[in-house]
Design an enzyme around this catalytic site. Structure first.
Site, PDB file in Angstrom:
ATOM      1  N   CYS A 302      58.636 -87.366 -42.503  1.00 11.82           N
ATOM      2  CA  CYS A 302      57.553 -86.623 -41.862  1.00 11.82           C
ATOM      3  C   CYS A 302      56.190 -87.194 -42.222  1.00 11.82           C
ATOM      4  O   CYS A 302      55.201 -86.919 -41.542  1.00 11.82           O
ATOM      5  CB  CYS A 302      57.630 -85.150 -42.238  1.00 11.82           C
ATOM      6  SG  CYS A 302      57.857 -84.853 -43.994  1.00 11.82           S
ATOM      7  N   GLU A 402      56.522 -87.071 -32.501  1.00 15.77           N
ATOM      8  CA  GLU A 402      57.201 -87.604 -33.686  1.00 15.77           C
ATOM      9  C   GLU A 402      58.538 -88.220 -33.273  1.00 15.77           C
ATOM     10  O   GLU A 402      59.453 -87.516 -32.849  1.00 15.77           O
ATOM     11  CB  GLU A 402      57.426 -86.494 -34.710  1.00 15.77           C
ATOM     12  CG  GLU A 402      57.934 -87.003 -36.034  1.00 15.77           C
ATOM     13  CD  GLU A 402      58.040 -85.901 -37.063  1.00 15.77           C
ATOM     14  OE1 GLU A 402      57.792 -86.182 -38.254  1.00 15.77           O
ATOM     15  OE2 GLU A 402      58.377 -84.755 -36.688  1.00 15.77           O
TER      16      GLU A 402
END
Length: 499
Positions: A302, A402
């Site tokens: 992340c 993402e």
């Protein structure tokens, strides 16, 4: 006490207990429903082991055990709780190589570059919290004559922690250290794709903590994670994972006005200033870009610096060296000592990454290096190909969403205010990286960047003691530090005496 038997998977000794996999109230037990789920090696596409697939009944049992253990555990001296965490960390260190091989086999994270360092970090996190947790102090308040007022830090009760598969051990250690250290009890649910290393360290902790203080329940998100999030007796939920699932967890906790920590996704900017591209700095800068992108973790982080903002004046110097160094990374079996990069966790993630790559290629993005991997059905392992795209801007989907794969988007810039605006033009705000020797530029950038965790001339991971948490939609609350533990895992109690 029942123990998990071990079998051998290749050269790796694994805790494979068939139907077992739940550690509840100090005992290993089979799930009530009798279901299991297979853990697949993403490099070899074979089954490593079967673990228990819990459902709401198992969650009920684990939460009940944690609730019963809480009153006595909360009253144990913080230094005693800390000593147990230190012992836990020491046991992990003593079994580090075995644990690292389990971790590499189930996650696909390369043994040499990722899994061994993660095990070392896991032990370090536990020892850190073990050493500092006695600082669980309150304040004395000078309210005036005739009054004595003070505050204490009180644990919430039962914590439900849900962790992902990309860094399962170190994230488990963060949840364990923060929750148990501050006097809460814990029900931990590891990801269904990577529960084995967590099960192994739970074996090591089986006789450290009193029964019910530390519980592990394996299972899928809907069957086990959701009941843990919605359970009325879970005072706090700590979730690390995707933005989409985090939203659902937040709703579940909000419905009962519970306590919540979220660590979600990111689309982190990596800003390279002109002075970072000098001959003397070139290799260091390129190595930092690669590290920030988390290529060696297949981009499955992340905090991956997946948006590279490279100054136009050094583009022609940095980009060729970056491509050269990325091409030199070896992709292969995670258990192979020579592999720099392992495999993406599963077919679903592999297909998603391939979809992002194909879409960008079809839209005309320039491929500096990399290619579209074969379809999952044709692959012998979920091995990614590191890809660097140019010829795109900050509005492309590949630059905004993402990917969670080894895909880097590079965008040239000239004006500082414009690059900082582009860096902030996202609903994410987890991490950011700045590379420059100009202290003024670094200070301007760090002041203006909307990110909770910013690294300057550094691209490594979290160090225990750092405050780590996201801004905007990348999360709620902070972890990794003693301040984060006190703010996120305890509440203030105010006491005033009239004298």
């Amino acid at each position: 006490m029942n123990t998990i038997s071990k079998s051998t998977y290749g050269t790796v000794s694994l805790p494979t207990s068939g139907l077992a996999g739940n550690f509840i109230n100090g005992e290993w037990c089979k799930p009530i429903g009798g279901k299991t789920l297979d853990v697949i090696n993403p490099c070899r596409l074979d089954t490593i082991a079967a673990v228990g697939a819990a459902d709401s009944r198992d969650i009920d049992a684990a939460v009940a055990a944690a609730k019963a253990a809480f009153p006595k555990w909360r009253r144990k001296a913080a230094r005693e709780r800390g000593a147990m965490l230190i012992e836990f960390g020491n046991r992990i260190t003593a079994n580090a190589e075995e644990i690292a091989k389990i971790l590499a086999a189930e996650t696909g994270n390369a043994l040499r570059t990722q899994s061994r360092p993660e095990v070392a970090s896991t032990a370090e996190v536990l020892r850190y919290y073990g050493g500092v947790i006695a600082e669980q102090k309150g304040e004395t308040l000078p309210l005036g004559p005739g009054l004595f007022s003070y505050t204490t830090r009180e644990p919430f009760g039962v914590v439900g922690a849900i962790i992902p598969w990309n860094s399962p051990l170190v994230l488990a250690a963060v949840k364990i250290g923060m929750s148990l250290g501050t006097g809460n009890t814990l029900v931990l649910k590891p990801a269904e794709d990577a529960p084995l290393a967590v099960i192994r360290i739970a074996e090591l902790a089986a006789d450290i903590f009193p029964p019910g203080v530390f519980n592990v329940v394996t299972g899928e998100g809907l069957e086990a994670g959701a009941p843990l999030s919605t359970h009325a007796d879970v005072a706090k939920v700590s979730f690390t994972g995707s933005h989409e699932v985090g939203q659902k967890v937040a709703h579940a906790v909000a419905d009962r006005i519970g306590h919540l920590t979220l660590e979600l996704g990111g689309k982190s900017p990596c800003i390279v200033y002109p002075d970072a591209g000098t001959d003397a700095m070139l290799d260091t800068t390129v190595n930092n870009i690669i590290a920030a992108m988390r290529f060696a973790r297949q981009g499955q982080s992340c905090t991956a610096g997946s948006r590279l903002f490279l100054h136009k004046s050094i583009w022609d110097k940095v980009m060729p060296r970056l491509v050269e160094k990325v091409n030199a990374l070896k992709v292969g079996d995670a258990l192979d000592e020579t592999s720099d990069i392992g495999a993406v966790i599963n077919a679903e993630r592999y297909n998603a990454v391939c979809g992002f790559i194909k879409e960008a290629m079809d839209a005309g993005a320039k491929v500096e290096t990399g290619k579209l991997p074969p379809a999952a059905g044709d692959a012998k392992g979920y091995f990614p190909t590191p890809v660097i795209f140019t010829g795109v801007d900050n509005t492309w989907r590949i630059a905004r969403e993402e990917v969670f794969g080894p895909v880097l988007v590079a965008i040239a810039w000239e004006n500082e205010s414009e690059v900082l605006a582009m860096a902030n033009d996202t609903h994410y705000g987890l991490a950011a990286y700045v590379f420059t020797n100009d202290i003024g530029a670094a200070m301007r950038a760090t002041e203006q960047l909307d990110a909770g965790w910013i690294q300057v001339n550094r691209a490594g991971g979290q160090i225990p003691g750092m405050s780590y948490g996201g801004a905007k939609q990348s999360g709620i609350g902070a972890e990794y530090s003693i301040e984060g533990a006190l703010e996120s895992y305890t509440s203030r109690k105010s006491v005033t005496f009239g004298i």
